[in-house]
Scaffold this motif. Structure first.
Motif, short mmCIF file in Angstrom:
data_model
loop_
_atom_site.label_atom_id
_atom_site.label_comp_id
_atom_site.label_asym_id
_atom_site.label_seq_id
_atom_site.Cartn_x
_atom_site.Cartn_y
_atom_site.Cartn_z
N ASP A 233 -8.57 -5.76 -3.11
CA ASP A 233 -7.24 -6.29 -2.79
C ASP A 233 -7.39 -7.68 -2.18
O ASP A 233 -8.13 -7.86 -1.21
N LYS B 102 0.83 -1.20 0.00
CA LYS B 102 0.00 0.00 0.00
C LYS B 102 0.87 1.26 0.00
O LYS B 102 1.92 1.32 0.64
N PHE C 185 -0.92 1.77 -4.72
CA PHE C 185 -0.06 0.62 -4.46
C PHE C 185 1.30 0.85 -5.11
O PHE C 185 1.44 1.59 -6.09
N ASP D 225 -2.43 -6.97 1.51
CA ASP D 225 -2.90 -7.09 2.89
C ASP D 225 -2.02 -8.01 3.73
O ASP D 225 -2.29 -8.23 4.91
#
Length: 661
Positions: free
Chosen positions: A487, A404, A409, A435
């Motif tokens: 995501d 992130k 991104f 994540d």
């Protein structure tokens, strides 16, 4: 056939005909199901596809074909048979199918009305002019189109004393075109010179040395003829004869082509066509026409040319939803288009539908909106980048990562063994999720010239219509508008998209193999050694029969999988799709290899494309799921996940260690 016979006219035939007219089914029958609107409907399908579709649609419950034997009882005893009238009625259904309209639901009732309105038909012995008039009488059955019938005859025809005649040197034109139906009338004569009459047939297919026709007497069976032009004593022109291959009769009839009728369709300016959408057969015909154009220009395998010019009949958007300007075709319909494209060249697997642009439909951003609009218009072409040097089927070993950066991104990594990158305008790029979960993947839609994205070239042995290589990217910024879905949802996106894509690749492979067998059959018919055609060596016929049957079985399985997919039953579709991706490609590869070897040195040369087919299929057995892995997934679904775990885990000291988890 218009042949005088002393056979008794059986009244039960008329009773049967009347009973067919009283059939209670009312709904219109379609020989070729139309899909959603794909643009202009001026594309008229080839009679080859239309006749085949009518034969498939006919049954006892849906009798869309009027056989000659069902009308013979209506002809006067000395009038011969009802062959030309039956041929014209079947032609009417063929013309309706070519325009994409439903077949006439009650052709038997219509036939009776025709006899009542024009009692002269009972006289039989139809002349060329009356046969043309017959189409004038039926013209109102093809709404939205004008029907034009022209004919040319042999110079010795008693049915055309003043012509027009076909060329003495070239003979008649038997070419097959979309929107044009050819009907052949040939004279039937005994060896003793006794003329029995004329027979009318519909030209279905034209090969290098043979033709296939629909015979109104037995319309569900294909008849084949070898066409021969023979010199005759004391005349300056050639006469055209038909011979039935393999005819065993010691006293065969002589079949001489007498007249060629061309029935052409033209859009009516007064009444618009009643069917606004294109059918599968019409799209196949448009592909045929475009393939010939691109072949003549040396661009047959160019995906960008196909997409740009195919957009005129909706090719790039066939399987995209109407909400983005597509046609919303089902997987079952698309299967037939991919199969047809594969007949020309396996590189054409990339030119049909949205292809790897389909996942972008799940995006809700201006980036996707613009890209999909360009895709449907034929101005965009999408590549996909999943595999890496050490991550193929095992996507959990993927090293490319996303982290992130504010709302966006940063992507770092590399991709390898990816096709289409040099031709593509966009790429769907997969990385590990941002994540932090090692099991999740994330997908992004990027323009191919996105800042920081570098193409790396490699070179493949086959499927050379597209480039081959990979990508490099290091700390490349990607805004949130490029994210497909959420995501971490890339895994589900991959599974759904590639379930569809593998099925379509198998369909293209099946078409590729089917065409190779046709080429092989023609080769063993024409190639002569030791005083005769090599087809007499039956070991060369065996592979054709074996592989044709296997390809038909593969096609049946693919169609079943497509029906599951269209119902949204992906769990039922998956083992079928994976199985057909493996076996369909392998069967097609064997068929092409057999065809190549039957050509000897010619088969290994570039004078024919069989070597290309073998090479391309060897690439497809690896691409989009290797044969070995696809077979393993079939075993997993049928016999248990423990067998899959055995294959993907490493063993050490009798203990299993999961990898990539």
């Amino acid at each position: 056939m218009n042949i005088t016979t002393s056979a008794t006219r059986h009244s039960y035939l008329l009773i049967f005909l009347v009973s067919m007219c009283c059939n209670p089914w009312q709904s219109a029958v379609r020989a070729d199901t139309p899909a959603a609107q794909t643009g202009s409907n001026q594309v008229l399908s080839s009679p080859t596809y239309a006749i085949r579709a009518i034969q498939d649609a006919h049954s006892n419950n849906t009798p869309v074909v009027v056989r000659q034997g069902e009308l013979d009882a209506l002809i006067n005893t000395d009038g011969g048979g009802a062959c030309p009238i039956s041929a014209a009625l079947i032609a009417m259904q063929t013309l309706r199918s070519m325009t994409g309209q439903p077949l006439h639901p009650k052709p038997h009732q219509y036939a009776l009305q025709l006899f009542q309105t024009h009692p002269e038909l009972k006289e039989g012995r139809i002349t060329n002019d009356r046969f043309v008039n017959l189409f004038d009488w039926m013209a109102d059955q093809i709404p939205g189109y004008k029907v034009q019938v022209d004919f040319v005859s042999a110079r010795n025809s008693i049915h055309a004393n003043t012509g027009p005649y076909w060329s003495d040197s070239e003979g008649p034109d038997l070419t097959i075109k979309g929107g044009e139906l050819t009907i052949l009338a040939y004279t039937v004569t005994t060896n003793g010179g006794n003329v029995l009459g004329r027979h009318f047939v519909l030209l279905k297919d034209l090969g290098d040395t043979q033709i296939r026709v629909l015979n109104p007497g037995k319309p569900m069976k294909d008849y084949q003829f070898t066409v021969e032009k023979r010199d005759s004593p004391a005349i300056k022109y050639k006469r055209v004869y038909f011979e039935s291959p393999g005819q065993m009769s010691s006293n065969p009839l002589v079949l001489e082509l007498n007249t060629v009728f061309k029935v052409r369709l033209f859009p009516s300016e007064m009444v618009p066509p009643s069917t606004p959408s294109l059918t599968v057969n019409q799209v196949k015909t448009a592909i045929d026409e475009l393939a010939e154009q691109l072949r003549s220009e040396g661009k047959l395998t160019s995906p960008r040319e196909w997409r740009r010019r195919g957009a005129t009949f909706g090719l790039p958007g066939l399987d995209l939803p109407a909400s983005v300007g597509g046609s919303g075709w089902s997987a079952e319909q698309m299967l037939e288009i991919f199969r047809h494209a594969g007949r020309y060249n396996l590189n054409l697997r990339d030119v049909v539908g949205g292809a790897h642009g389909r996942p972008a439909v799940k995006m809700d951003s201006p980036v996707a909106e613009v890209a999909l609009k360009q895709l449907v218009a034929g101005n965009a072409y999408f590549a996909v980048a999943i595999t890496e040097e050490n991550a193929g089927t095992d996507t959990k070993s993927m090293q490319s990562r996303a982290v992130k950066d504010g709302d966006g991104f940063r992507l770092t990594g590399s991709k390898l063994w990816n096709a289409r990158l040099r031709q593509a305008t966009h790429v769907v790029l997969y990385t590990s999720s941002a994540d932090g979960s090692s099991n999740d993947r994330t997908a992004f839609l990027l323009p191919i010239d996105h800042p920081g994205l570098e193409i790396v070239d490699r070179y493949a042995h086959g499927l050379t219509g597209n480039s081959f290589g990979g990508l490099k990217f290091d700390n490349m910024y990607v805004g949130p508008e490029h994210l497909i879905g959420d995501d971490g949802s890339g895994g589900e996106l991959f599974e759904e998209h590639f379930l569809y894509w593998r099925l379509m690749q198998a369909a293209a492979a099946i078409g590729c193999g089917e065409r190779a067998l046709e080429i092989m059959a023609e080769r063993i018919r024409q190639r002569h050694v030791f005083g005769g055609p090599i087809g007499r060596f039956t070991h060369l016929q065996q592979p054709i029969g074996k592989n044709l049957t296997r390809l038909r079985m593969a096609l049946a399985l693919a169609r079943e999988a497509a029906r599951f997919y269209d119902r949204g039953d992906f769990d039922a579709a998956e083992p079928l799709v994976n199985g057909i991706k493996a076996e369909g490609v392998e069967i097609a590869l064997e068929a092409c290899d057999e065809a190549m070897r039957a050509h000897g040195a010619l088969g290994y040369s570039r004078d024919v494309d069989l070597g290309d087919r073998v090479r391309d299929l060897m690439g497809l057995r690896i691409a989009d799921g290797t044969t070995d892995v696809m077979r393993m997934t079939v075993v997993r679904e049928k016999y248990g996940f423990d067998l899959w775990e055995m294959s993907v885990r490493s063993f050490s000291g009798g203990k299993t260690n999961a990898r990539g988890e």
